[in-house]
Enzyme design. Structure first.
Site, PDB file in Angstrom:
ATOM      1  N   GLU A   1     -31.359  10.085 -31.928  1.00  0.00           N
ATOM      2  CA  GLU A   1     -32.277   9.017 -32.329  1.00  0.00           C
ATOM      3  C   GLU A   1     -33.537   9.596 -32.973  1.00  0.00           C
ATOM      4  OE1 GLU A   1     -30.684   9.474 -29.546  1.00  0.00           O
ATOM      5  OE2 GLU A   1     -30.431   7.663 -28.358  1.00  0.00           O
TER       6      GLU A   1
ATOM      7  N   CYS B   1     -35.687   8.914 -25.580  1.00  0.00           N
ATOM      8  CA  CYS B   1     -35.431   8.324 -26.898  1.00  0.00           C
ATOM      9  C   CYS B   1     -35.923   6.881 -26.950  1.00  0.00           C
ATOM     10  CB  CYS B   1     -33.946   8.382 -27.219  1.00  0.00           C
ATOM     11  SG  CYS B   1     -33.405  10.053 -27.574  1.00  0.00           S
TER      12      CYS B   1
ATOM     13  N   ALA C   1       2.395  24.329 -30.706  1.00  0.00           N
ATOM     14  CA  ALA C   1       3.233  24.087 -31.880  1.00  0.00           C
ATOM     15  C   ALA C   1       4.648  24.488 -31.508  1.00  0.00           C
ATOM     16  CB  ALA C   1       2.733  24.910 -33.060  1.00  0.00           C
TER      17      ALA C   1
ATOM     18  N   ALA D   1       8.860  30.034 -29.682  1.00  0.00           N
ATOM     19  CA  ALA D   1       9.153  31.352 -30.256  1.00  0.00           C
ATOM     20  C   ALA D   1      10.663  31.496 -30.343  1.00  0.00           C
ATOM     21  CB  ALA D   1       8.570  32.471 -29.386  1.00  0.00           C
TER      22      ALA D   1
ATOM     23  N   ARG E   1     -10.580  24.158 -33.732  1.00  0.00           N
ATOM     24  CA  ARG E   1     -11.199  25.282 -33.018  1.00  0.00           C
ATOM     25  C   ARG E   1     -12.696  25.385 -33.322  1.00  0.00           C
ATOM     26  NH1 ARG E   1      -7.171  30.512 -33.636  1.00  0.00           N
ATOM     27  NH2 ARG E   1      -5.666  29.964 -32.006  1.00  0.00           N
TER      28      ARG E   1
ATOM     29  N   THR F   1      -0.160  35.918 -23.346  1.00  0.00           N
ATOM     30  CA  THR F   1      -0.139  35.553 -24.765  1.00  0.00           C
ATOM     31  C   THR F   1      -0.873  36.592 -25.596  1.00  0.00           C
ATOM     32  OG1 THR F   1      -0.067  33.219 -24.213  1.00  0.00           O
ATOM     33  CG2 THR F   1      -0.857  33.761 -26.408  1.00  0.00           C
TER      34      THR F   1
ATOM     35  N   ASP G   1       1.104  38.459 -28.459  1.00  0.00           N
ATOM     36  CA  ASP G   1       0.820  38.090 -29.857  1.00  0.00           C
ATOM     37  C   ASP G   1      -0.426  38.753 -30.436  1.00  0.00           C
ATOM     38  OD1 ASP G   1       2.923  36.391 -29.442  1.00  0.00           O
ATOM     39  OD2 ASP G   1       1.689  34.590 -29.212  1.00  0.00           O
TER      40      ASP G   1
ATOM     41  N   ALA H   1       0.011  27.016 -19.276  1.00  0.00           N
ATOM     42  CA  ALA H   1       0.066  25.576 -19.536  1.00  0.00           C
ATOM     43  C   ALA H   1       0.753  24.861 -18.374  1.00  0.00           C
ATOM     44  CB  ALA H   1       0.785  25.297 -20.850  1.00  0.00           C
TER      45      ALA H   1
HETATM   46  C1  AOF Z   1     -29.581  10.284 -26.289  1.00  0.00           C
HETATM   47  N1  AOF Z   1     -29.360  10.811 -27.506  1.00  0.00           N
HETATM   48  O1  AOF Z   1     -28.566  12.421 -28.830  1.00  0.00           O
HETATM   49  C2  AOF Z   1     -28.185  12.625 -26.544  1.00  0.00           C
HETATM   50  C3  AOF Z   1     -28.372  12.016 -25.262  1.00  0.00           C
HETATM   51  O2  AOF Z   1     -31.397  17.673 -21.427  1.00  0.00           O
HETATM   52  P1  AOF Z   1     -31.770  16.562 -22.326  1.00  0.00           P
HETATM   53  O3  AOF Z   1     -33.191  16.143 -22.183  1.00  0.00           O
HETATM   54  O4  AOF Z   1     -31.458  16.898 -23.763  1.00  0.00           O
HETATM   55  O5  AOF Z   1     -30.934  15.275 -21.916  1.00  0.00           O
HETATM   56  C4  AOF Z   1     -29.535  15.343 -21.896  1.00  0.00           C
HETATM   57  C5  AOF Z   1     -28.960  14.003 -21.473  1.00  0.00           C
HETATM   58  O6  AOF Z   1     -29.365  12.985 -22.375  1.00  0.00           O
HETATM   59  C6  AOF Z   1     -27.446  14.010 -21.520  1.00  0.00           C
HETATM   60  O7  AOF Z   1     -26.873  14.363 -20.286  1.00  0.00           O
HETATM   61  C7  AOF Z   1     -27.119  12.570 -21.870  1.00  0.00           C
HETATM   62  O8  AOF Z   1     -27.150  11.740 -20.738  1.00  0.00           O
HETATM   63  C8  AOF Z   1     -28.256  12.214 -22.799  1.00  0.00           C
HETATM   64  N2  AOF Z   1     -27.892  12.617 -24.170  1.00  0.00           N
HETATM   65  N3  AOF Z   1     -29.052  10.848 -25.192  1.00  0.00           N
HETATM   66  O9  AOF Z   1     -30.276   9.252 -26.182  1.00  0.00           O
HETATM   67  C9  AOF Z   1     -28.709  11.948 -27.691  1.00  0.00           C
HETATM   68  N4  AOF Z   1     -27.532  13.810 -26.685  1.00  0.00           N
HETATM   69 ZN    ZN Z   2     -32.347  10.794 -25.798  1.00  0.00          ZN
END
Ligand code: AOF
Ligand code: ZN
Length: 331
Positions: A47, A79, A149, A157, A179, A191, A195, A268
């Site tokens: 935000e 926020c 896969a 394999a 990834r 693995t 591999d 797995a």
């Molecule tokens: C939001 N907007 O983009 C995110 C949120 O350790 P802090 O202060 O960064 O807080 C992390 C917590 O805030 C996280 O566990 C989740 O509940 C919330 N994340 N909230 O409004 C965000 N990433």
């Molecule tokens: Zn936040």
């Protein structure tokens, strides 16, 4: 909300243990004037990034965000306060925040006279960008996707152990993209011995990607000197255990939220038996071998009623291969 989801996709793999959240700001006329996504831990939330992007145009406008805005002072200020200070009139979010410390944003905003709506594209967000983090927030354990896969007859394999290029170039490219957006790749020591997998994210030209997951090797014995997994392309963690619960506990402690389990069949099987596979991602190639190891090793099933049941949530073509995504059928 689709634009907010797209923003969140850009930061997947960089925010853990925080959720990858996306946000867009609309001005009072409904034009998109700002966007943002969660920064790495300690950095700004989505935000705040979007509000900075929008500037004064946010006044009287709408914030559209994939997660309920936080109401707490954690590593960053709430926020809710930033939204109110910017004069946002309406907030639309997809999913409520299950973290008790951060929750309550809806109430705070409503009491301040902001119009709040929720649930927009909630399914898409829950199954997409916030899936792993929601699982982690609700269970305290990392989310595990088991990816393999195999041929049409389920083999990973040939009889002589050769396994290169079972799946198509398109499937391999998709896995490398996955990834890059994951926190950790887990593989068994067997693995690595068989591999000499590098467990890195690479581009089509073989170059290592800008972003690399933590490489995790599970198994009690040593790793051979010179193994590719020990190079400096990415960090590697060797866990000298065989227990899925130990692996998940160790990774959870490091703030790993989103795990890709990639082989082999024995590891797995242990994860499936422990109920620790939250999603199966199968790339099935239209090839038959008739011999050679199959994708899954022993998983504690001796009779058909004991089968681990999954529900298919998506089937797509990936070049000539079929990609199946399935989740545990817990009913
Ligand atoms: C939001 N907007 O983009 C995110 C949120 O350790 P802090 O202060 O960064 O807080 C992390 C917590 O805030 C996280 O566990 C989740 O509940 C919330 N994340 N909230 O409004 C965000 N990433
Ligand atoms: Zn936040």
């Amino acid at each position: 909300m689709r634009a907010a989801i797209a923003c969140s996709e850009q930061v997947r793999g960089t925010t853990s243990p925080n959720p990858p959240v996306g946000c867009v700001i609309l001005d009072a006329e409904g034009n998109q004037v700002g966007q943002g996504a969660t920064q790495p831990p300690g950095g700004s939330h989505a935000e705040v990034m979007a509000l900075v992007d929008a500037g004064t145009k946010a006044r009287g406008g709408t914030a559209v965000v994939t997660l309920e805005p936080c109401a707490h002072h954690g590593r960053t200020p709430p926020c809710t306060r930033a939204l109110m200070a910017a004069g946002v009139a309406r907030v639309v979010f997809a999913v409520a925040d299950p973290n008790p410390d951060a929750a309550g944003g809806r109430t705070v905003l409503t009491e301040a006279g902001v119009t709040v709506e929720s649930g927009l594209l909630a399914d898409e967000v829950e199954r997409g960008p916030l899936r792993a983090w929601l699982h982690y927030a609700r269970t305290g354990r990392p989310h595990v996707t088991w990816k393999y896969a195999a041929t049409l007859d389920g083999r990973v394999a040939a009889a002589d152990g050769t396994s290169r290029w079972i799946s198509s170039e398109e499937s391999r490219a998709q896995v490398h993209d996955l990834r890059r957006r994951i926190d950790a790749i887990v593989a068994g020591r067997g693995t690595i011995l068989a591999d000499d997998s590098a467990l890195t994210a690479r581009g089509a030209d073989g170059t290592t990607a800008d972003r690399q997951p933590l490489r995790v090797v599970v198994g009690t014995g040593d790793l051979p000197e010179g193994a590719r997994v020990l190079d400096d392309a990415a960090e590697t963690l060797h866990l000298r255990t065989r227990e899925p619960s130990d692996v998940l506990a160790a990774l959870g402690e490091r703030g790993v939220v989103d795990v890709l389990l990639e082989g082999g069949p024995t590891l797995a099987g242990a994860f499936v038996q422990a109920g620790a596979v939250d999603r199966v991602l199968a790339y099935v190639a239209p090839t038959l071998l008739g011999d050679g190891p199959v994708a899954l090793g022993a998983s504690g099933v001796s009779t058909i009623t004991g089968a681990h049941r999954f529900r298919v949530e998506g089937v797509t073509m990936c070049g000539p291969d079929v990609r199946i995504s399935a989740v545990p059928d817990r009913n």
